[in-house]
Write an enzyme that holds these catalytic residues in place. Structure first.
Site, PDB file in Angstrom:
ATOM      1  CB  CYS A   1       5.045  -3.911  -1.528  1.00 31.87           C
ATOM      2  SG  CYS A   1       5.512  -2.663  -2.724  1.00 31.87           S
TER       3      CYS A   1
ATOM      4  NE  ARG B   1       8.162   5.243   0.562  1.00 32.28           N
ATOM      5  CZ  ARG B   1       7.544   6.371   0.823  1.00 32.28           C
ATOM      6  NH1 ARG B   1       8.196   7.376   1.337  1.00 32.28           N
ATOM      7  NH2 ARG B   1       6.260   6.483   0.582  1.00 32.28           N
TER       8      ARG B   1
ATOM      9  CG  HIS C   1       1.913  -6.216  -4.316  1.00 27.18           C
ATOM     10  ND1 HIS C   1       1.005  -5.748  -3.389  1.00 27.18           N
ATOM     11  CD2 HIS C   1       2.730  -5.180  -4.593  1.00 27.18           C
ATOM     12  CE1 HIS C   1       1.257  -4.487  -3.120  1.00 27.18           C
ATOM     13  NE2 HIS C   1       2.299  -4.113  -3.833  1.00 27.18           N
TER      14      HIS C   1
ATOM     15  CB  ILE D   1       2.647  -2.119  -7.455  1.00 24.99           C
ATOM     16  CG1 ILE D   1       1.962  -3.260  -8.208  1.00 24.99           C
ATOM     17  CG2 ILE D   1       1.881  -0.806  -7.652  1.00 24.99           C
ATOM     18  CD1 ILE D   1       0.614  -3.657  -7.636  1.00 24.99           C
ATOM     19  NE  ARG D   2       2.803   3.837  -6.448  1.00 29.08           N
ATOM     20  CZ  ARG D   2       2.840   4.063  -5.143  1.00 29.08           C
ATOM     21  NH1 ARG D   2       3.845   4.720  -4.616  1.00 29.08           N
ATOM     22  NH2 ARG D   2       1.877   3.656  -4.362  1.00 29.08           N
TER      23      ARG D   2
ATOM     24  N   GLY E   1       0.872  -1.177   0.000  1.00 24.47           N
ATOM     25  CA  GLY E   1       0.000   0.000   0.000  1.00 24.47           C
ATOM     26  C   GLY E   1       0.896   1.210   0.000  1.00 24.47           C
ATOM     27  CD  GLU E   2       2.607   5.609  -0.508  1.00 26.83           C
ATOM     28  OE1 GLU E   2       2.345   5.084  -1.594  1.00 26.83           O
ATOM     29  OE2 GLU E   2       3.749   6.014  -0.216  1.00 26.83           O
ATOM     30  CB  SER E   3       5.462   2.536   3.764  1.00 28.33           C
ATOM     31  OG  SER E   3       6.142   3.507   3.001  1.00 28.33           O
TER      32      SER E   3
ATOM     33  CD  GLU F   1      -0.562  -8.798  -2.193  1.00 24.03           C
ATOM     34  OE1 GLU F   1       0.527  -9.409  -2.189  1.00 24.03           O
ATOM     35  OE2 GLU F   1      -0.638  -7.555  -2.286  1.00 24.03           O
TER      36      GLU F   1
HETATM   37  N1  GLN Z   1       6.057   2.809  -2.748  1.00 25.35           N
HETATM   38  C1  GLN Z   1       5.146   2.418  -1.719  1.00 25.35           C
HETATM   39  C2  GLN Z   1       5.562   2.972  -0.350  1.00 25.35           C
HETATM   40  O1  GLN Z   1       6.503   3.671  -0.243  1.00 25.35           O
HETATM   41  C3  GLN Z   1       5.010   0.921  -1.661  1.00 25.35           C
HETATM   42  C4  GLN Z   1       4.256   0.414  -2.850  1.00 25.35           C
HETATM   43  C5  GLN Z   1       3.500  -0.858  -2.611  1.00 25.35           C
HETATM   44  O2  GLN Z   1       3.299  -1.299  -1.467  1.00 25.35           O
HETATM   45  N2  GLN Z   1       3.010  -1.432  -3.666  1.00 25.35           N
HETATM   46  O3  GLN Z   1       4.922   2.682   0.611  1.00 25.35           O
END
Ligand code: GLN
Length: 196
Positions: free
Chosen positions: A79, A108, A172, A136-137, A47-49, A174
């Site tokens: 991630c 990151r 990911h 994903i990113r 997600g977004e840390s 999942e």
């Molecule tokens: N770039 C995201 C972060 O810094 C991580 C991306 C992801 O969990 N798919 O949290």
């Protein structure tokens, strides 16, 4: 066996589906009271840390989860989950302290904007066929400490690692059908239960 899944933000529902497939019971962590339930492991999703860390601190979950991981509760971070568990991250702007229980130095958003998302099938130590990996990113791990085992590398960078009961992937698992990676975490949890 019961697995807690951090469900504050990000791709948590998909982890539950994977555990369902493996016949493993799970429940979501949305607030402090949820953490009181019996559990044998925890998943910190992608997600977004920064958002997840902000919520972990605000909801009083941060210290509790950190303490239990420090005392051996198995954790699987994917991630953003990997970033949250990293002892070091090359992101000086991040305002929230991380759980930081894993001795890994992480980059990151490592692949930049253009290369942020890609799919590849690659070998992961301990699993026979190559496994699907969706990035994903994603971050990658620059360096690991002594007690950390590198489990997979993609394009010359570490993307999966284990330190005792802590297991992380930069991708990911999942988001694909393959359950091998979740099975690997369940094996770690089984070892933990057997040793208790
Ligand atoms: N770039 C995201 C972060 O810094 C991580 C991306 C992801 O969990 N798919 O949290």
């Amino acid at each position: 066996m019961k697995i807690a899944i951090l469900a504050l933000q990000g791709a948590f529902a998909e982890h539950k589906q994977m555990l369902d497939k493996l016949g493993v019971e799970s429940f979501e962590i949305r607030q402090e009271a949820d953490w009181e339930k019996e559990k044998d492991g925890v998943i910190i999703p992608g997600g977004e840390s920064t958002v997840m860390l902000k919520l972990l601190h605000e909801l009083n979950l941060f210290d509790k989860i950190k303490k239990d991981i420090e005392t051996g509760l198995p954790v699987f971070g994917t991630c953003a989950g990997l970033i949250i568990l990293s002892s070091k991250v090359d992101d000086p702007r991040s305002p929230f302290s991380r759980i930081g229980t894993m001795d890994i130095d992480t980059c990151r958003n490592a692949y930049g904007r253009q290369l942020g998302s890609f799919y590849i099938e690659e070998q992961l130590k301990g699993i026979e066929p190559k496994v699907p990996m969706t990035f994903i990113r994603a971050p990658y791990i620059n360096k690991v400490g002594e007690g950390v085992e590198v489990l997979a590398e993609v394009k010359g960078h570490i993307v999966a690692a284990r330190q005792n009961n802590q297991f992380v992937t930069a991708f990911h698992p999942e988001l694909n059908e393959d359950t091998h990676i979740h099975q690997l975490f369940i094996n770690i949890v089984n070892e933990y239960i057997a040793a208790k």
